[in-house]
Design an enzyme around this catalytic site. Structure first.
Site, PDB file in Angstrom:
ATOM      1  N   CYS A 140      -6.500  -6.743   7.303  1.00 53.12           N
ATOM      2  CA  CYS A 140      -6.701  -6.112   5.856  1.00 53.12           C
ATOM      3  C   CYS A 140      -5.604  -6.727   4.805  1.00 53.12           C
ATOM      4  O   CYS A 140      -6.090  -7.178   3.878  1.00 53.12           O
ATOM      5  CB  CYS A 140      -6.876  -4.730   5.624  1.00 53.12           C
ATOM      6  SG  CYS A 140      -5.640  -3.755   6.508  1.00 53.12           S
ATOM      7  N   HIS A 220      -4.417   0.204   0.344  1.00 57.51           N
ATOM      8  CA  HIS A 220      -3.036  -0.355   0.234  1.00 57.51           C
ATOM      9  C   HIS A 220      -2.958  -0.942  -1.190  1.00 57.51           C
ATOM     10  O   HIS A 220      -3.736  -1.328  -1.772  1.00 57.51           O
ATOM     11  CB  HIS A 220      -2.706  -1.369   1.302  1.00 57.51           C
ATOM     12  CG  HIS A 220      -3.143  -1.309   2.693  1.00 57.51           C
ATOM     13  ND1 HIS A 220      -2.214  -0.302   3.607  1.00 57.51           N
ATOM     14  CD2 HIS A 220      -3.989  -1.774   3.378  1.00 57.51           C
ATOM     15  CE1 HIS A 220      -2.747  -0.411   4.614  1.00 57.51           C
ATOM     16  NE2 HIS A 220      -3.938  -1.293   4.864  1.00 57.51           N
TER      17      HIS A 220
END
Ligand code: NAP
Length: 337
Positions: A140, A220
């Site tokens: 990711c 994130h």
């Protein structure tokens, strides 16, 4: 129609299966699981043929009242391509299964790069995966960084990238992960694994990465500093990124002040599971000081690799070029906010 098997039906696998089912040129041949849990029931409810991944545990599905279509070997044998979305390390163990049936395979970023012939990001190196037998969609974070760096490299050249990754402690359903009340340098030594992983996509890029883990589950956050060879204005960078289909620019009028609001925005937009497939870049953060570009971007770890897996399917089978595959994927998913 390309018949796609999904082996490993968890956070990533169930999203990839749903995305495949939306594509005009693909169908889900089946999904494989080890346990008859709620996700197994959801797969059956969605009409996906369900296969048992571990032979000894196959009777458990019947005991739970869930019909299975066969064993994972049957699924791999009949599919045109398999997307392996098993936990990190299991993909590498599964490689021999895919080789046995000569079925091309796509792995996830939790695997070491050497599991596959090519590490893949659709925007950056689609062509390198064309005709390969084993392709790894990068993690990711690496996906989010590659999407950002590809247009910067093309338009301005990059002297050096320095990225601090503030990483979620776990996904929302991962009750055993943490920290619960701490801020961890993670890893404490430099570089974090992300820089070398970005180098699997851009081998010549000079990049340093630092990682932290925080008590959050939603996304994130990357604090980005890129020294550019040809320094543009901040406005030019904003326009460049706004042109990228898998970048979402959080402009001040939207009032998206963090990852929770970004997630809420995706939910309000009717996105499945509130998924934000795009990088979320705060337009106000885009700043150029001399040759240095700065910005903040959030990465929805559960979903940004999903369109990349769909593109990797077309790449590995040699079915399309990068721009037509990405356009088909994006339109079928409903990319764009
Ligand atoms: N979550 C993220 O943020 C994220 C982001 C990008 C990439 N990735 C990568 O994607 C991969 C999958 O991660 P994930 O987060 O989706 O993991 P996950 O949520 O744990 O899902 C993986 C699923 O695979 C199943 N499984 C376990 N052993 C299996 C086997 N031998 N055969 C078939 N299925 C098996 C498990 O379900 P059952 O045991 O119930 O079948 C599990 O739910 C990893 O490489 C990870 O690093 C994860």
């Amino acid at each position: 129609m390309i018949r796609v098997a999904v082996n490993g039906y968890g956070t990533i696998g169930k999203r990839v299966a749903d995305a495949v089912a939306e594509q005009p040129d693909m169908e889900v041949a089946g999904v494989a699981k080890t346990r008859p849990n709620y996700e197994a029931r959801a797969a059956v409810d969605r009409g996906f043929p369900l296969y048992a991944a571990v032979e000894e545990r196959a009777p458990r599905f019947e005991e739970a009242g869930i019909d299975i279509a066969g064993m994972v070997d049957d699924l791999v044998a009949e599919a045109d391509v398999v997307v392996d979305a098993c936990p990190s390390g299991i993909g590498a163990e599964n490689r021999s299964l895919y080789e046995t049936y000569d079925t091309p395979a796509i792995y996830q970023g939790g695997e070491d790069a050497d599991v596959a012939d090519v590490s893949f990001n659709a925007r950056s190196n689609f062509e390198e995966a064309q005709g390969a037998d084993h392709v790894r969609v990068v993690s990711c974070n690496t996906t989010g960084l590659s999407r950002l760096l590809a247009p910067l490299l093309e338009s301005y050249g990059v002297e050096k990238a320095r990225i601090t990754l503030v990483r979620r402690g776990g996904d929302p359903a991962q009750t055993g992960r943490g920290p619960i009340n701490d801020i961890l340098p993670n890893p404490v030594s430099l570089p974090s694994h992300h820089g070398p992983d970005v180098n699997t996509i851009f081998p010549d890029l000079d990049i340093d990465t630092l990682g932290l883990k925080v008590p959050a589950t939603l996304m994130h956050m990357h604090s980005v500093n890129v020294t550019l060879a040809d320094a543009p204005t901040a406005e030019a960078v904003t326009a460049l990124l706004a042109d990228e289909s898998r970048m979402f620019l959080a402009t001040p009028d939207l009032g998206v002040d963090g990852t929770a609001a970004a997630k809420e925005l995706a939910l309000d937009a009717g996105r499945p599971r509130g998924d934000l497939w795009e990088n979320c870049v705060w337009s106000e953060s885009i700043t150029v000081e001399d040759d240095d570009l700065y910005l903040f971007q959030a990465i929805h770890q559960e979903s940004d690799v999903v369109p990349e897996n769909v593109d990797a399917i077309r790449a590995i089978l040699g079915e399309a070029d990068a721009s037509s595959s990405m356009a088909t994927t994006d339109e079928a998913l409903g990319m764009g906010l």
